[in-house]
Design a protein around this motif. Structure first.
Motif, mmCIF file in Angstrom:
data_model
loop_
_atom_site.group_PDB
_atom_site.id
_atom_site.type_symbol
_atom_site.label_atom_id
_atom_site.label_comp_id
_atom_site.label_asym_id
_atom_site.label_seq_id
_atom_site.Cartn_x
_atom_site.Cartn_y
_atom_site.Cartn_z
ATOM 1 N N LYS A 1 0.850 -1.190 0.000
ATOM 2 C CA LYS A 1 0.000 0.000 0.000
ATOM 3 C C LYS A 1 0.887 1.241 0.000
ATOM 4 N N LYS A 2 0.266 2.390 -0.208
ATOM 5 C CA LYS A 2 1.011 3.651 -0.205
ATOM 6 C C LYS A 2 1.693 3.845 1.146
ATOM 7 N N GLY A 3 2.930 4.330 1.100
ATOM 8 C CA GLY A 3 3.668 4.593 2.326
ATOM 9 C C GLY A 3 4.553 3.442 2.786
ATOM 10 N N ASP A 4 4.392 2.255 2.200
ATOM 11 C CA ASP A 4 5.247 1.118 2.567
ATOM 12 C C ASP A 4 6.665 1.357 2.068
ATOM 13 N N LYS A 5 7.623 0.983 2.876
ATOM 14 C CA LYS A 5 9.024 1.041 2.466
ATOM 15 C C LYS A 5 9.380 -0.317 1.888
ATOM 16 N N ILE A 6 9.999 -0.303 0.706
ATOM 17 C CA ILE A 6 10.309 -1.553 0.006
ATOM 18 C C ILE A 6 11.739 -1.517 -0.519
ATOM 19 N N VAL A 7 12.185 -2.704 -0.949
ATOM 20 C CA VAL A 7 13.475 -2.858 -1.613
ATOM 21 C C VAL A 7 13.211 -3.562 -2.930
ATOM 22 N N THR A 8 13.774 -3.035 -4.022
ATOM 23 C CA THR A 8 13.591 -3.666 -5.319
ATOM 24 C C THR A 8 14.592 -4.811 -5.490
ATOM 25 N N ILE A 9 14.414 -5.570 -6.555
ATOM 26 C CA ILE A 9 15.331 -6.671 -6.842
ATOM 27 C C ILE A 9 16.746 -6.145 -7.071
ATOM 28 N N GLY A 10 16.856 -4.955 -7.623
ATOM 29 C CA GLY A 10 18.160 -4.341 -7.865
ATOM 30 C C GLY A 10 18.804 -3.738 -6.630
ATOM 31 N N THR B 1 10.095 4.447 -0.914
ATOM 32 C CA THR B 1 8.769 4.455 -0.302
ATOM 33 C C THR B 1 7.735 4.551 -1.414
ATOM 34 N N ILE B 2 6.674 3.762 -1.312
ATOM 35 C CA ILE B 2 5.650 3.748 -2.346
ATOM 36 C C ILE B 2 4.836 5.042 -2.279
ATOM 37 N N VAL B 3 4.754 5.729 -3.446
ATOM 38 C CA VAL B 3 3.987 6.960 -3.555
ATOM 39 C C VAL B 3 2.677 6.694 -4.285
ATOM 40 N N GLU B 4 2.744 5.945 -5.387
ATOM 41 C CA GLU B 4 1.574 5.583 -6.174
ATOM 42 C C GLU B 4 1.617 4.096 -6.446
ATOM 43 N N LEU B 5 0.413 3.524 -6.594
ATOM 44 C CA LEU B 5 0.323 2.076 -6.758
ATOM 45 C C LEU B 5 -0.842 1.758 -7.679
ATOM 46 N N SER B 6 -0.578 0.961 -8.715
ATOM 47 C CA SER B 6 -1.658 0.461 -9.572
ATOM 48 C C SER B 6 -1.519 -1.059 -9.646
ATOM 49 N N ASP B 7 -2.255 -1.678 -10.567
ATOM 50 C CA ASP B 7 -2.230 -3.145 -10.645
ATOM 51 C C ASP B 7 -0.845 -3.691 -10.949
ATOM 52 N N ASP B 8 -0.113 -3.046 -11.849
ATOM 53 C CA ASP B 8 1.192 -3.586 -12.220
ATOM 54 C C ASP B 8 2.332 -2.567 -12.163
ATOM 55 N N ILE B 9 2.044 -1.335 -11.764
ATOM 56 C CA ILE B 9 3.062 -0.289 -11.712
ATOM 57 C C ILE B 9 3.158 0.269 -10.290
ATOM 58 N N VAL B 10 4.397 0.530 -9.851
ATOM 59 C CA VAL B 10 4.658 1.128 -8.546
ATOM 60 C C VAL B 10 5.561 2.334 -8.750
ATOM 61 N N VAL B 11 5.194 3.458 -8.162
ATOM 62 C CA VAL B 11 6.032 4.652 -8.207
ATOM 63 C C VAL B 11 6.652 4.810 -6.826
ATOM 64 N N HIS C 1 11.197 -7.176 -1.487
ATOM 65 C CA HIS C 1 10.510 -7.356 -0.213
ATOM 66 C C HIS C 1 10.187 -6.002 0.405
ATOM 67 N N ALA C 2 9.252 -6.039 1.332
ATOM 68 C CA ALA C 2 8.892 -4.838 2.072
ATOM 69 C C ALA C 2 9.761 -4.774 3.321
ATOM 70 N N VAL C 3 10.161 -3.569 3.683
ATOM 71 C CA VAL C 3 11.003 -3.382 4.857
ATOM 72 C C VAL C 3 10.079 -3.172 6.054
ATOM 73 N N THR C 4 10.242 -3.976 7.079
ATOM 74 C CA THR C 4 9.431 -3.818 8.277
ATOM 75 C C THR C 4 10.070 -2.812 9.214
ATOM 76 N N ILE C 5 9.374 -2.438 10.233
ATOM 77 C CA ILE C 5 9.868 -1.433 11.186
ATOM 78 C C ILE C 5 11.109 -1.951 11.913
#
Length: 102
Positions: A51-60, A65-75, A93-97
């Motif tokens: 969801k918006k606001g989640d901190k994530i790490v890409t494969i690279g 932090t997620i700003v926008e989210l659609s079915d297949d695109i993440v900003v 993966h998503a970074v937990t607290i």
């Protein structure tokens, strides 16, 4: 001189022929196929739960932090001004607290 055994040489039971293949499939299923399916299932559940606001790490390895989210695109917002667009599948993966504080 030599006497051939009649009828007892080449038959063997069907269980003796198929048994090793069945055993090999069972071993492959429990050691390779089942864990991979479980891993895929948990990854898909994680991607759906983003969801918006989640901190994530890409494969690279990019953190954001997620700003926008659609079915297949993440900003992602990488810093105050930089926003990058990724496919949802490129999220590792998503970074937990707890991980974030370390």
């Amino acid at each position: 001189m030599f006497q051939l055994a009649s009828g007892t040489g080449g038959g063997g039971s069907i269980l003796g022929l198929v048994g090793p293949f069945v055993l090999m499939f069972v071993v492959f299923y429990f050691l390779l196929i089942r864990p991979q399916q479980k891993k895929t299932k948990t990854r898909n559940a994680m991607l759906k739960a983003l969801k918006k606001g989640d901190k994530i790490v890409t494969i690279g390895g990019l953190h954001g932090t997620i700003v926008e989210l659609s079915d297949d695109i993440v900003v992602l917002r990488v810093n105050d001004v930089t926003k990058l667009t990724f496919d949802r599948g490129s999220i590792s993966h998503a970074v937990t607290i707890a991980e974030d504080k370390e």
